[in-house]
Enzyme design. Structure first.
Site, PDB file in Angstrom:
ATOM      1  N   ALA A 177       0.868  -1.174   0.000  1.00  0.00           N
ATOM      2  CA  ALA A 177       0.000   0.000   0.000  1.00  0.00           C
ATOM      3  C   ALA A 177       0.906   1.226   0.000  1.00  0.00           C
ATOM      4  O   ALA A 177       2.063   1.158   0.433  1.00  0.00           O
ATOM      5  CB  ALA A 177      -0.894  -0.030   1.223  1.00  0.00           C
ATOM      6  N   GLY A 221       0.668  -4.960   1.107  1.00  0.00           N
ATOM      7  CA  GLY A 221      -0.494  -5.066   0.216  1.00  0.00           C
ATOM      8  C   GLY A 221      -0.189  -5.826  -1.069  1.00  0.00           C
ATOM      9  O   GLY A 221      -1.097  -6.366  -1.707  1.00  0.00           O
ATOM     10  N   GLU A 234      -0.532  -9.328  -0.171  1.00  0.00           N
ATOM     11  CA  GLU A 234      -1.965  -9.533   0.093  1.00  0.00           C
ATOM     12  C   GLU A 234      -2.775  -9.631  -1.193  1.00  0.00           C
ATOM     13  O   GLU A 234      -3.678 -10.460  -1.306  1.00  0.00           O
ATOM     14  CB  GLU A 234      -2.479  -8.397   0.996  1.00  0.00           C
ATOM     15  CG  GLU A 234      -1.937  -8.544   2.422  1.00  0.00           C
ATOM     16  CD  GLU A 234      -1.970  -7.258   3.239  1.00  0.00           C
ATOM     17  OE1 GLU A 234      -2.201  -6.181   2.666  1.00  0.00           O
ATOM     18  OE2 GLU A 234      -1.761  -7.349   4.462  1.00  0.00           O
ATOM     19  N   GLU A 255       4.399  -4.857   7.751  1.00  0.00           N
ATOM     20  CA  GLU A 255       3.573  -3.834   8.399  1.00  0.00           C
ATOM     21  C   GLU A 255       3.924  -3.542   9.851  1.00  0.00           C
ATOM     22  O   GLU A 255       3.911  -2.385  10.279  1.00  0.00           O
ATOM     23  CB  GLU A 255       2.082  -4.223   8.315  1.00  0.00           C
ATOM     24  CG  GLU A 255       1.470  -4.017   6.938  1.00  0.00           C
ATOM     25  CD  GLU A 255       1.582  -5.226   6.035  1.00  0.00           C
ATOM     26  OE1 GLU A 255       2.390  -6.123   6.348  1.00  0.00           O
ATOM     27  OE2 GLU A 255       0.873  -5.286   5.025  1.00  0.00           O
TER      28      GLU A 255
HETATM   29  N1  DAK Z   1       4.533   3.166  -0.950  1.00  0.00           N
HETATM   30  C1  DAK Z   1       4.873   4.306  -1.596  1.00  0.00           C
HETATM   31  N2  DAK Z   1       5.967   4.431  -2.357  1.00  0.00           N
HETATM   32  C2  DAK Z   1       6.761   3.355  -2.461  1.00  0.00           C
HETATM   33  C3  DAK Z   1       6.475   2.129  -1.810  1.00  0.00           C
HETATM   34  C4  DAK Z   1       5.291   2.055  -1.030  1.00  0.00           C
HETATM   35  N3  DAK Z   1       4.888   0.921  -0.409  1.00  0.00           N
HETATM   36  N4  DAK Z   1       7.467   1.254  -2.092  1.00  0.00           N
HETATM   37  C5  DAK Z   1       8.351   1.926  -2.895  1.00  0.00           C
HETATM   38  N5  DAK Z   1       7.916   3.166  -3.120  1.00  0.00           N
HETATM   39  C6  DAK Z   1       8.576   4.216  -3.926  1.00  0.00           C
HETATM   40  C7  DAK Z   1       9.764   4.812  -3.199  1.00  0.00           C
HETATM   41  O1  DAK Z   1       9.343   5.792  -2.293  1.00  0.00           O
HETATM   42  C8  DAK Z   1      10.560   5.384  -4.361  1.00  0.00           C
HETATM   43  O2  DAK Z   1       9.939   6.578  -4.762  1.00  0.00           O
HETATM   44  P1  DAK Z   1      10.883   7.863  -5.145  1.00  0.00           P
HETATM   45  O3  DAK Z   1      11.675   8.143  -3.920  1.00  0.00           O
HETATM   46  O4  DAK Z   1      11.728   7.398  -6.295  1.00  0.00           O
HETATM   47  O5  DAK Z   1       9.861   8.936  -5.492  1.00  0.00           O
HETATM   48  C9  DAK Z   1      10.316   4.367  -5.470  1.00  0.00           C
HETATM   49  O6  DAK Z   1       9.127   3.643  -5.095  1.00  0.00           O
HETATM   50  C10 DAK Z   1      11.459   3.368  -5.599  1.00  0.00           C
HETATM   51  O7  DAK Z   1      11.674   2.813  -4.331  1.00  0.00           O
HETATM   52  P2  DAK Z   1      13.143   2.694  -3.665  1.00  0.00           P
HETATM   53  O8  DAK Z   1      14.030   3.788  -4.129  1.00  0.00           O
HETATM   54  O9  DAK Z   1      12.932   2.512  -2.205  1.00  0.00           O
HETATM   55  O10 DAK Z   1      13.652   1.328  -4.329  1.00  0.00           O
HETATM   56  P3  DAK Z   1      14.655   0.284  -3.703  1.00  0.00           P
HETATM   57  O11 DAK Z   1      14.942  -0.697  -4.781  1.00  0.00           O
HETATM   58  O12 DAK Z   1      15.797   0.950  -3.037  1.00  0.00           O
HETATM   59  O13 DAK Z   1      13.796  -0.463  -2.560  1.00  0.00           O
HETATM   60  C11 DAK Z   1      11.873  -1.589  -1.629  1.00  0.00           C
HETATM   61  C12 DAK Z   1      12.709  -1.222  -2.909  1.00  0.00           C
HETATM   62  C13 DAK Z   1      10.590  -2.301  -2.090  1.00  0.00           C
HETATM   63  C14 DAK Z   1      12.701  -2.534  -0.762  1.00  0.00           C
HETATM   64  C15 DAK Z   1      11.568  -0.292  -0.844  1.00  0.00           C
HETATM   65  O14 DAK Z   1      11.016   0.670  -1.763  1.00  0.00           O
HETATM   66  C16 DAK Z   1      10.598  -0.516   0.258  1.00  0.00           C
HETATM   67  O15 DAK Z   1      10.955  -1.011   1.325  1.00  0.00           O
HETATM   68  N6  DAK Z   1       9.314  -0.133   0.030  1.00  0.00           N
HETATM   69  C17 DAK Z   1       8.304  -0.257   1.013  1.00  0.00           C
HETATM   70  C18 DAK Z   1       7.858  -1.701   1.103  1.00  0.00           C
HETATM   71  C19 DAK Z   1       6.827  -1.885   2.185  1.00  0.00           C
HETATM   72  O16 DAK Z   1       7.096  -1.655   3.370  1.00  0.00           O
HETATM   73  N7  DAK Z   1       5.640  -2.283   1.789  1.00  0.00           N
HETATM   74  C20 DAK Z   1       4.549  -2.495   2.691  1.00  0.00           C
HETATM   75  C21 DAK Z   1       3.773  -1.221   2.765  1.00  0.00           C
HETATM   76  S1  DAK Z   1       2.609  -1.278   4.070  1.00  0.00           S
HETATM   77  C22 DAK Z   1      -4.399  -1.489   6.295  1.00  0.00           C
HETATM   78  C23 DAK Z   1      -4.512  -1.447   4.946  1.00  0.00           C
HETATM   79  C24 DAK Z   1      -3.418  -1.749   4.159  1.00  0.00           C
HETATM   80  C25 DAK Z   1      -2.233  -2.080   4.716  1.00  0.00           C
HETATM   81  C26 DAK Z   1      -2.133  -2.093   6.065  1.00  0.00           C
HETATM   82  C27 DAK Z   1      -3.206  -1.814   6.865  1.00  0.00           C
HETATM   83  N8  DAK Z   1      -5.493  -1.240   7.118  1.00  0.00           N
HETATM   84  C28 DAK Z   1      -6.510  -0.338   6.732  1.00  0.00           C
HETATM   85  C29 DAK Z   1      -5.531  -1.733   8.470  1.00  0.00           C
HETATM   86  C30 DAK Z   1      -1.099  -2.341   3.890  1.00  0.00           C
HETATM   87  C31 DAK Z   1       0.112  -1.953   4.288  1.00  0.00           C
HETATM   88  C32 DAK Z   1       1.276  -2.029   3.416  1.00  0.00           C
HETATM   89  O17 DAK Z   1       1.259  -2.546   2.341  1.00  0.00           O
END
Ligand code: DAK
Length: 262
Positions: free
Chosen positions: A63, A108, A111, A131
């Site tokens: 997400a 997400g 998911e 998360e």
């Molecule tokens: N959201 C927004 N932007 C994201 C993103 C994300 N999840 N993942 C990557 N990006 C963006 C980065 O910010 C970057 O943007 P710029 O800085 O270039 O503008 C671009 O994508 C490239 O990312 P990186 O430069 O970080 O690329 P790397 O290869 O260095 O790293 C990575 C890739 C996937 C390891 C890293 O980007 C990363 O850790 N991303 C976050 C992954 C993550 O934590 N995903 C889970 C998100 S939390 C709920 C509803 C939904 C959810 C929870 C609760 N409820 C209502 C209860 C869901 C939660 C989630 O999914």
């Protein structure tokens, strides 16, 4: 349209989440676009759907953290409901769905892949539920579907530790059915989808419903669900064609029955 592409090739449709600058992260717009695309899937012609992400690096990196970071409690709940409604629409799409996971499938992203019937992935795929490291629970069904797919113990370990796992481990725990080199992933997904699409579509749809609905109830009720969906296949043109081909003299048999979806 927008952040989600939709392509139909014969009886196989491919949905591509296309927001590569943010590694295909799911913001509200992506969820709205996906919702609209799912509403447009014509199950009279499409017999299997593939879901993938644009680019070679990421399926869906979760997400959108930027969008979520400023949400109030009420907005957070609304965002969660929006995602859950779309994911549930994907999960209950009458035709089979295959997630072709071509890179990051985090939060997400993991998911949404679990809302598909079948998951296959490329060898650079990375799965995880990060998360709790962000101060939230997996909110788009992660706490529910992961445990149902890989078992409670492994799901709890992955969710509590927020540890990401590579493709080989995802395969070992049964999260994905197969791992392919990146360039072979989509062709493999298409081949599997075409194999599914050749079978009797009403029967395939009823199998999906029987498995999904049956898993939510006790075994006696599940078998009643199965009986009804089994009975529903009879008197269809497809049942007559399938059994007719089996019973036909050898010289009249065809290798692929031209099921008409009626
Ligand atoms: N959201 C927004 N932007 C994201 C993103 C994300 N999840 N993942 C990557 N990006 C963006 C980065 O910010 C970057 O943007 P710029 O800085 O270039 O503008 C671009 O994508 C490239 O990312 P990186 O430069 O970080 O690329 P790397 O290869 O260095 O790293 C990575 C890739 C996937 C390891 C890293 O980007 C990363 O850790 N991303 C976050 C992954 C993550 O934590 N995903 C889970 C998100 S939390 C709920 C509803 C939904 C959810 C929870 C609760 N409820 C209502 C209860 C869901 C939660 C989630 O999914």
């Amino acid at each position: 349209m927008g952040f989600v592409d939709y392509e139909v090739d014969g009886a196989v449709a491919t949905i591509t989440i296309n927001r590569p600058k943010a590694l295909n992260a799911l913001n509200s717009q992506v969820l709205d676009d996906l919702n609209a695309v799912l509403d447009g899937v014509d199950i009279n012609t499409v017999r299997c759907v593939i879901l993938t992400g644009a680019g070679e690096k990421s399926f869906v990196a979760g997400a959108d953290i930027g969008e979520m970071s400023t949400l109030t409690k009420a907005e957070g709940e609304a965002f969660g409901k929006k995602g859950n409604d779309v994911f549930r629409k994907l999960e209950t799409l009458p035709v089979p769905t295959i997630a072709a996971v071509n890179g990051f499938a985090l939060g997400g992203g993991c998911e949404i892949s679990m809302s598909c019937d079948i998951r296959i992935c490329s060898d650079n795929a990375l799965f995880g539920q990060p998360e709790v490291g962000l101060g939230i629970t997996p909110g788009f069904g992660g706490t529910q579907r992961l445990a149902r797919i890989v078992g409670v113990g492994i799901a709890k370990q992955l969710i509590y530790t927020a540890r990401n796992i590579k493709a080989d481990e995802a395969y070992r725990i049964g999260l994905v059915n197969a791992v392919y080199p990146q360039e072979e992933l989509l062709p493999a997904a298409k081949k599997m989808a075409e194999t599914i699409a050749k079978n009797a579509p009403i029967a395939v749809r009823n199998c999906k419903k029987a498995i999904n609905d049956g898993l939510q109830v006790n075994i006696d009720d599940a078998l009643v669900i199965e009986e009804k969906l089994f009975g529903d296949c009879f008197e269809t043109e497809d049942q007559k064609a399938g059994m007719g081909n089996f019973l036909a003299p050898k010289e009249q048999k065809v290798k692929v029955v031209p099921f008409k979806n009626c």
